[in-house]
Design a protein around this motif. Structure first.
Motif, PDB file in Angstrom:
ATOM      1  N   THR A   1     -24.874 -45.837  15.733  1.00 41.96           N
ATOM      2  CA  THR A   1     -25.710 -46.282  14.625  1.00 41.96           C
ATOM      3  C   THR A   1     -27.098 -46.536  15.168  1.00 41.96           C
ATOM      4  N   VAL A   2     -28.084 -45.864  14.620  1.00 39.31           N
ATOM      5  CA  VAL A   2     -29.461 -46.020  15.072  1.00 39.31           C
ATOM      6  C   VAL A   2     -30.102 -47.173  14.316  1.00 39.31           C
TER       7      VAL A   2
ATOM      8  N   VAL B   1     -35.189 -46.274  28.025  1.00 38.36           N
ATOM      9  CA  VAL B   1     -34.512 -47.347  27.307  1.00 38.36           C
ATOM     10  C   VAL B   1     -33.493 -48.020  28.219  1.00 38.36           C
ATOM     11  N   HIS B   2     -33.191 -49.257  27.901  1.00 35.35           N
ATOM     12  CA  HIS B   2     -32.191 -50.043  28.628  1.00 35.35           C
ATOM     13  C   HIS B   2     -30.852 -49.834  27.922  1.00 35.35           C
ATOM     14  N   VAL B   3     -29.866 -49.331  28.656  1.00 32.74           N
ATOM     15  CA  VAL B   3     -28.529 -49.108  28.101  1.00 32.74           C
ATOM     16  C   VAL B   3     -27.601 -50.185  28.657  1.00 32.74           C
ATOM     17  N   PHE B   4     -26.765 -50.715  27.775  1.00 35.67           N
ATOM     18  CA  PHE B   4     -25.786 -51.715  28.173  1.00 35.67           C
ATOM     19  C   PHE B   4     -24.415 -51.280  27.675  1.00 35.67           C
ATOM     20  N   ALA B   5     -23.427 -51.304  28.560  1.00 30.14           N
ATOM     21  CA  ALA B   5     -22.061 -50.933  28.193  1.00 30.14           C
ATOM     22  C   ALA B   5     -21.116 -52.058  28.601  1.00 30.14           C
TER      23      ALA B   5
ATOM     24  N   TYR C   1     -32.041 -49.987  19.689  1.00 23.25           N
ATOM     25  CA  TYR C   1     -32.209 -48.565  19.392  1.00 23.25           C
ATOM     26  C   TYR C   1     -30.926 -47.905  18.924  1.00 23.25           C
ATOM     27  N   GLY C   2     -29.783 -48.575  19.076  1.00 22.23           N
ATOM     28  CA  GLY C   2     -28.533 -48.010  18.589  1.00 22.23           C
ATOM     29  C   GLY C   2     -27.343 -48.586  19.323  1.00 22.23           C
ATOM     30  N   ALA C   3     -26.151 -48.359  18.736  1.00 19.20           N
ATOM     31  CA  ALA C   3     -24.929 -48.885  19.336  1.00 19.20           C
ATOM     32  C   ALA C   3     -23.717 -48.137  18.808  1.00 19.20           C
ATOM     33  N   SER C   4     -22.635 -48.221  19.579  1.00 18.66           N
ATOM     34  CA  SER C   4     -21.354 -47.648  19.187  1.00 18.66           C
ATOM     35  C   SER C   4     -20.243 -48.489  19.796  1.00 18.66           C
TER      36      SER C   4
ATOM     37  N   ALA D   1     -28.281 -49.397  23.170  1.00 19.23           N
ATOM     38  CA  ALA D   1     -29.563 -49.068  23.804  1.00 19.23           C
ATOM     39  C   ALA D   1     -30.624 -50.014  23.263  1.00 19.23           C
ATOM     40  N   TRP D   2     -31.491 -50.452  24.177  1.00 17.28           N
ATOM     41  CA  TRP D   2     -32.457 -51.505  23.871  1.00 17.28           C
ATOM     42  C   TRP D   2     -33.829 -51.173  24.447  1.00 17.28           C
ATOM     43  N   GLU D   3     -34.824 -51.763  23.843  1.00 19.33           N
ATOM     44  CA  GLU D   3     -36.198 -51.646  24.328  1.00 19.33           C
ATOM     45  C   GLU D   3     -36.320 -52.247  25.725  1.00 19.33           C
ATOM     46  N   SER D   4     -35.580 -53.337  25.971  1.00 23.84           N
ATOM     47  CA  SER D   4     -35.696 -54.044  27.248  1.00 23.84           C
ATOM     48  C   SER D   4     -34.474 -54.935  27.455  1.00 23.84           C
TER      49      SER D   4
END
Length: 126
Positions: free
Chosen positions: A7-8, A18-22, A54-57, A72-75
């Protein structure tokens, strides 16, 4: 295994990193898994309006009591602000005692690499 689609929230600027977090969560009980799953809609709504998102799943294996998230995040600061606020903050605190295992990974990626492939998420979470 059900997967909620990427989802954006806000598209990232073209050419940005972008900063990705899992994350990977395994609950101790099926009751804990049900509580995790029931809290998901409110947290997804929060992500949709969170500044810097910026989005997530989410991927779920509820019978195995296991859930994976990627966002995904700006920071990192935008991610931290989200994690401590809205529905996410209280839900995370309530669920902490029900967790059997949890893992996290974060990295930077070009904006044109979104959405992140689940193979990459699973590899990074080991």
């Amino acid at each position: 295994m059900p997967t909620l689609p990427w989802t954006v929230s806000t598209p990232p600027p073209e050419g940005a990193d972008v900063h990705v977090f899992a994350s990977r969560f395994e609950t101790r009980t099926r009751w804990g898994a049900l509580r995790f799953f029931l809290g998901t809609p409110a947290v997804r709504r929060q992500v949709a309006t969170a500044p810097g998102a910026y989005g997530a799943s989410l991927r779920a294996a509820p019978l195995r009591r296991t859930f994976w998230t990627v966002s995904a995040w700006e920071s990192p600061e935008a991610l931290r602000a989200f994690a401590r606020s809205g529905p996410h903050g209280p839900a995370a605190r309530r669920l902490a005692a029900t967790m059997k295992d949890k893992r996290y990974a974060s990295w930077r990626t070009p904006a044109d690499g979104l959405p992140v492939a689940w193979d990459e998420v699973l590899r990074r979470l080991g």
